[in-house]
Design a protein around this motif. Structure first.
Motif, PDB file in Angstrom:
ATOM      1  N   MET A  57       8.311   1.968   1.630  1.00 54.45           N
ATOM      2  CA  MET A  57       9.649   1.403   1.787  1.00 54.45           C
ATOM      3  C   MET A  57       9.585  -0.119   1.802  1.00 54.45           C
ATOM      4  O   MET A  57       8.696  -0.707   2.419  1.00 54.45           O
ATOM      5  CB  MET A  57      10.282   1.894   3.105  1.00 54.45           C
ATOM      6  N   LEU A  58      10.540  -0.739   1.124  1.00 51.29           N
ATOM      7  CA  LEU A  58      10.741  -2.185   1.193  1.00 51.29           C
ATOM      8  C   LEU A  58      12.183  -2.391   1.635  1.00 51.29           C
ATOM      9  O   LEU A  58      13.117  -2.026   0.913  1.00 51.29           O
ATOM     10  CB  LEU A  58      10.474  -2.829  -0.160  1.00 51.29           C
ATOM     11  N   ILE A  59      12.360  -2.958   2.822  1.00 50.95           N
ATOM     12  CA  ILE A  59      13.661  -2.974   3.490  1.00 50.95           C
ATOM     13  C   ILE A  59      14.085  -4.403   3.779  1.00 50.95           C
ATOM     14  O   ILE A  59      13.344  -5.166   4.436  1.00 50.95           O
ATOM     15  CB  ILE A  59      13.601  -2.200   4.823  1.00 50.95           C
ATOM     16  N   VAL A  60      15.249  -4.786   3.318  1.00 51.50           N
ATOM     17  CA  VAL A  60      15.872  -6.040   3.722  1.00 51.50           C
ATOM     18  C   VAL A  60      16.880  -5.718   4.813  1.00 51.50           C
ATOM     19  O   VAL A  60      17.765  -4.869   4.621  1.00 51.50           O
ATOM     20  CB  VAL A  60      16.569  -6.733   2.535  1.00 51.50           C
ATOM     21  N   THR A  61      16.752  -6.373   5.956  1.00 51.60           N
ATOM     22  CA  THR A  61      17.655  -6.073   7.067  1.00 51.60           C
ATOM     23  C   THR A  61      17.774  -7.266   8.004  1.00 51.60           C
ATOM     24  O   THR A  61      16.879  -8.125   8.051  1.00 51.60           O
ATOM     25  CB  THR A  61      17.166  -4.845   7.859  1.00 51.60           C
ATOM     26  N   ASP A  75       0.834  -1.200   0.000  1.00 47.44           N
ATOM     27  CA  ASP A  75       0.000   0.000   0.000  1.00 47.44           C
ATOM     28  C   ASP A  75       0.870   1.251   0.000  1.00 47.44           C
ATOM     29  O   ASP A  75       2.014   1.236   0.471  1.00 47.44           O
ATOM     30  CB  ASP A  75      -0.912   0.018   1.232  1.00 47.44           C
ATOM     31  N   ASP A  76       0.326   2.339  -0.501  1.00 47.16           N
ATOM     32  CA  ASP A  76       1.039   3.617  -0.460  1.00 47.16           C
ATOM     33  C   ASP A  76       1.370   3.979   0.983  1.00 47.16           C
ATOM     34  O   ASP A  76       0.511   3.922   1.862  1.00 47.16           O
ATOM     35  CB  ASP A  76       0.178   4.718  -1.081  1.00 47.16           C
ATOM     36  N   GLY A  77       2.621   4.339   1.231  1.00 45.23           N
ATOM     37  CA  GLY A  77       3.052   4.719   2.567  1.00 45.23           C
ATOM     38  C   GLY A  77       3.363   3.564   3.495  1.00 45.23           C
ATOM     39  O   GLY A  77       3.745   3.781   4.646  1.00 45.23           O
ATOM     40  N   GLU A  78       3.243   2.339   3.008  1.00 47.40           N
ATOM     41  CA  GLU A  78       3.493   1.175   3.867  1.00 47.40           C
ATOM     42  C   GLU A  78       4.990   0.909   3.962  1.00 47.40           C
ATOM     43  O   GLU A  78       5.725   1.015   2.981  1.00 47.40           O
ATOM     44  CB  GLU A  78       2.776  -0.057   3.317  1.00 47.40           C
ATOM     45  N   ARG A  79       5.430   0.543   5.169  1.00 47.51           N
ATOM     46  CA  ARG A  79       6.834   0.171   5.395  1.00 47.51           C
ATOM     47  C   ARG A  79       6.880  -1.332   5.616  1.00 47.51           C
ATOM     48  O   ARG A  79       6.340  -1.840   6.605  1.00 47.51           O
ATOM     49  CB  ARG A  79       7.403   0.888   6.615  1.00 47.51           C
ATOM     50  N   ILE A  80       7.517  -2.049   4.702  1.00 46.56           N
ATOM     51  CA  ILE A  80       7.616  -3.509   4.789  1.00 46.56           C
ATOM     52  C   ILE A  80       9.074  -3.896   4.983  1.00 46.56           C
ATOM     53  O   ILE A  80       9.957  -3.428   4.257  1.00 46.56           O
ATOM     54  CB  ILE A  80       7.056  -4.184   3.529  1.00 46.56           C
ATOM     55  N   VAL A  81       9.318  -4.759   5.964  1.00 46.50           N
ATOM     56  CA  VAL A  81      10.656  -5.273   6.219  1.00 46.50           C
ATOM     57  C   VAL A  81      10.685  -6.751   5.849  1.00 46.50           C
ATOM     58  O   VAL A  81       9.787  -7.516   6.217  1.00 46.50           O
ATOM     59  CB  VAL A  81      11.061  -5.082   7.692  1.00 46.50           C
ATOM     60  N   VAL A  82      11.716  -7.146   5.099  1.00 46.95           N
ATOM     61  CA  VAL A  82      11.887  -8.532   4.674  1.00 46.95           C
ATOM     62  C   VAL A  82      13.035  -9.143   5.461  1.00 46.95           C
ATOM     63  O   VAL A  82      14.145  -8.593   5.477  1.00 46.95           O
ATOM     64  CB  VAL A  82      12.165  -8.628   3.166  1.00 46.95           C
ATOM     65  N   ILE A  83      12.775 -10.262   6.105  1.00 43.32           N
ATOM     66  CA  ILE A  83      13.796 -10.964   6.868  1.00 43.32           C
ATOM     67  C   ILE A  83      13.878 -12.402   6.367  1.00 43.32           C
ATOM     68  O   ILE A  83      13.005 -12.874   5.650  1.00 43.32           O
ATOM     69  CB  ILE A  83      13.513 -10.934   8.386  1.00 43.32           C
ATOM     70  N   GLY A  84      14.925 -13.086   6.784  1.00 43.83           N
ATOM     71  CA  GLY A  84      15.082 -14.482   6.410  1.00 43.83           C
ATOM     72  C   GLY A  84      16.547 -14.865   6.325  1.00 43.83           C
ATOM     73  O   GLY A  84      17.431 -14.006   6.395  1.00 43.83           O
ATOM     74  N   ARG A 108       4.537  -4.067   8.283  1.00 41.11           N
ATOM     75  CA  ARG A 108       4.404  -5.493   8.014  1.00 41.11           C
ATOM     76  C   ARG A 108       5.790  -6.096   7.883  1.00 41.11           C
ATOM     77  O   ARG A 108       6.697  -5.478   7.326  1.00 41.11           O
ATOM     78  CB  ARG A 108       3.615  -5.693   6.715  1.00 41.11           C
ATOM     79  N   VAL A 109       5.961  -7.300   8.405  1.00 40.96           N
ATOM     80  CA  VAL A 109       7.224  -8.029   8.293  1.00 40.96           C
ATOM     81  C   VAL A 109       6.967  -9.283   7.468  1.00 40.96           C
ATOM     82  O   VAL A 109       5.986 -10.001   7.689  1.00 40.96           O
ATOM     83  CB  VAL A 109       7.799  -8.403   9.669  1.00 40.96           C
ATOM     84  N   ILE A 110       7.855  -9.533   6.526  1.00 42.49           N
ATOM     85  CA  ILE A 110       7.764 -10.706   5.658  1.00 42.49           C
ATOM     86  C   ILE A 110       8.955 -11.614   5.941  1.00 42.49           C
ATOM     87  O   ILE A 110      10.102 -11.147   5.975  1.00 42.49           O
ATOM     88  CB  ILE A 110       7.759 -10.282   4.178  1.00 42.49           C
ATOM     89  N   PHE A 111       8.683 -12.901   6.137  1.00 44.34           N
ATOM     90  CA  PHE A 111       9.755 -13.884   6.289  1.00 44.34           C
ATOM     91  C   PHE A 111       9.851 -14.681   4.999  1.00 44.34           C
ATOM     92  O   PHE A 111       8.878 -15.273   4.538  1.00 44.34           O
ATOM     93  CB  PHE A 111       9.482 -14.827   7.463  1.00 44.34           C
ATOM     94  N   MET A 112      11.044 -14.670   4.387  1.00 38.54           N
ATOM     95  CA  MET A 112      11.295 -15.424   3.163  1.00 38.54           C
ATOM     96  C   MET A 112      12.219 -16.600   3.431  1.00 38.54           C
ATOM     97  O   MET A 112      13.139 -16.515   4.251  1.00 38.54           O
ATOM     98  CB  MET A 112      11.930 -14.527   2.085  1.00 38.54           C
TER      99      MET A 112
END
Length: 243
Positions: free
Chosen positions: A192-196, A25-34, A208-212
């Protein structure tokens, strides 16, 4: 709204991305972990066509792109809607902090030099580097170089900012200043889409946090849901390992 459908990428026989579907979504901050090697950075690189995906569709605003058939003009349009922050800074060594910011504004966005330099001065003040405008990367600390890199992305006013492990190359003493700048960017509701690997930072900043794992999205949810009550055993095992 940003939508990714069936995004796939292989290196040889290895499916690094295996049909990724994701809406942002517009303005959403998503962090990708894994775990390392599971496709997190490749996902970001494919969204900017630094690596060309083999299948899938990417929708950003009014741009709809089939990655298998996209030509140079479409890829350029996509890159104008995204901004990439690299883990190794990726600054031009022969250009000052100011020039590193103005380069994309002049070359990609076709701004006048005066307009680009004015925007660069604003960004340098916002990143706390106004006194380093004429400094070359070799004269800057790692933290300062990464702040220039983030400032360069900020200046583009992109619909989506992509952060590829922006603190992984930093000495521990410089991590805090980079994360603080990212928090300020997030407060503006920048998409923002952030890998950290910074789990506490992910808990603080993410909507939202995504686990890959294995090139796929295994689980996603709010930071509270994913960190405190993960449902998939692979997520639980990963979080146990990283503490």
């Amino acid at each position: 709204m940003i939508e990714i459908q069936g995004l796939s990428k292989r290196f040889g026989n290895n499916a690094v991305l295996d049909g990724i579907d994701l809406k942002i979504d517009d303005g959403e901050r998503i962090v990708v972990i894994g775990p390392s090697g599971t496709g997190k950075s490749t996902l970001l690189r494919c969204l900017n066509f630094l690596d060309r995906p083999e299948a899938g569709r990417i929708h950003i605003g009014d741009l709809q792109l089939d990655v298998a058939t996209a030509g140079k003009a479409e890829i350029l349009q996509l890159r104008r809607r995204t901004a990439f922050v690299f883990q190794n800074y990726a600054l031009f060594a022969n250009k000052t902090a100011r020039e590193n910011i103005t380069e994309a504004l002049i070359v990609v966005q076709k701004q006048s030099r005066d307009s680009a330099e004015q925007r660069a001065e604003e960004i340098l003040r916002e990143t706390g580097l106004a006194d380093k405008a004429d400094a070359y990367p070799a004269a800057l600390s790692g933290g300062q170089q990464q702040r220039v890199g983030i400032g360069r992305a900020m200046a583009l006013d992109a619909e989506l900012m992509l952060f590829d492990e922006p603190t992984s190359a930093l000495d521990p003493e410089w991590v805090g200043e980079v994360l603080d700048l990212m928090r300020r960017v997030a407060e503006r509701r920048q998409t923002m889409l952030i890998v950290t690997h910074e789990m506490q930072f992910a808990r603080e900043i993410a909507d939202r946090v995504i686990f890959m794992d294995g090139g796929r999205i295994v689980e996603q949810g709010t930071p509270q849901q994913l960190f405190d009550a993960p449902q998939d055993p692979r997520t639980r095992e990963f979080l146990k390992r990283v503490g």
